[in-house]
Scaffold this active site. Sequence first.
Site, PDB file in Angstrom:
ATOM      1  N   CYS A  28      -0.398   4.210   2.519  1.00 44.27           N
ATOM      2  CA  CYS A  28      -0.336   4.121   3.989  1.00 44.27           C
ATOM      3  C   CYS A  28      -0.049   2.680   4.368  1.00 44.27           C
ATOM      4  CB  CYS A  28      -1.613   4.648   4.629  1.00 44.27           C
ATOM      5  SG  CYS A  28      -3.133   3.995   3.904  1.00 44.27           S
ATOM      6  N   SER A  29      -1.037   1.970   4.897  1.00 47.24           N
ATOM      7  CA  SER A  29      -0.769   0.597   5.315  1.00 47.24           C
ATOM      8  C   SER A  29      -2.002  -0.276   5.137  1.00 47.24           C
ATOM      9  CB  SER A  29      -0.305   0.559   6.774  1.00 47.24           C
ATOM     10  OG  SER A  29      -1.288   1.159   7.600  1.00 47.24           O
ATOM     11  N   CYS A  30      -2.774  -0.084   4.060  1.00 45.62           N
ATOM     12  CA  CYS A  30      -3.921  -0.950   3.773  1.00 45.62           C
ATOM     13  C   CYS A  30      -3.442  -2.395   3.741  1.00 45.62           C
ATOM     14  CB  CYS A  30      -4.551  -0.589   2.429  1.00 45.62           C
ATOM     15  SG  CYS A  30      -5.360   1.020   2.424  1.00 45.62           S
TER      16      CYS A  30
ATOM     17  N   CYS B  45       0.883  -1.172   0.000  1.00 48.98           N
ATOM     18  CA  CYS B  45       0.000   0.000   0.000  1.00 48.98           C
ATOM     19  C   CYS B  45       0.909   1.207   0.000  1.00 48.98           C
ATOM     20  CB  CYS B  45      -0.906   0.016   1.234  1.00 48.98           C
ATOM     21  SG  CYS B  45      -1.843   1.557   1.365  1.00 48.98           S
TER      22      CYS B  45
END
Lengths: 115, 212
Positions: B119-121, B116
């Site tokens: 961000c941090s999906c 991602c």
Amino acid sequence: MSNTRGILQAAHFNVVLATGEAPIFKAGDRVRILLRAPIGHYRVPIYLRGKHGSIEAVIEPAAVDNEEEGFGRNAGSKRHYYRVAIPMAEIWSDYAGSPRDGLRIEIFETWLERI
Amino acid sequence: MADPEQDHHHDHDHAEITQGEAPGYFDIMETAVRELLIERKLIRADEIRRQIEVIDSRTPALGAKVVARAWVDPSFKTRLLENGRTACEELGISFYDDTALIVLENTPCVHNLIVCTLCSCYPRPVLGLPPDWYKLKPYRARAVSEPRAVLAEFGTEIPDDVEVRVSDSTAIVRYLVLPMRPDGTDDYDEQQLADLVTRDAMIGVIPVRVEQ
């Protein structure tokens, strides 16, 4: 893929779909990701803006347009979005891997134009 | 009363467990917002505790069960590739965060990798919290610009005739890699197969291997 089924049934009954009900693009269509830079937080990563790719799949069902919702506009309204395929060599002119390597990303209809 | 030093049995030395630094800007902001929301009765403290329990209950062991089921049950695999979320829900894995799940099948011709860049999906309902490296900028930037170099750093050499396909997870879809079932596992039962499947294999940075 309930939405697609619904649209097929609509065609059977000659029902005219309202704008936005059916996806604009289908698998295989060539698209360009828009080169926009609006102020605020938008989901399309900058490294992909302006790049060319193709629709791999319509992602069902349509989803809330979180870019609008994030600003309190049209909260709850849904848009179609797509799994878009882009060759690595299209993104990075000096890409070192195989020319077959590629990227996939989901992009809302509002960020795509047909080429 | 027992001496705490006597109760603290360890075969190794370690640093004293303390809060080393003063809380940072975002720590203080989180505490302030949380306390305000509770004070205004918009959320309750036990709802926060409940959500921590939800997150703690999600681990890569769930994803490993999904992968093992797909390896032994072709009809489940078909449903999983058709709609990852509803197939996981069949096994009792709920999607509390209202995300979709696309399962990406690795084959002898295609190797999938998940990142991602924004961000941090991450498929938290089925894998739990992402590893720290998944959230760091070097991984996020390099996974999409030089994925083969990143894979090599994980010890995964992808032949030139295999397509590397990076999926950048940035909106509503989450991704889970369905790794290839390793050779030599014909006589493994479903649980033995699940025990082979690691978090990193389901992110796509390594294949599933039979331990030597």
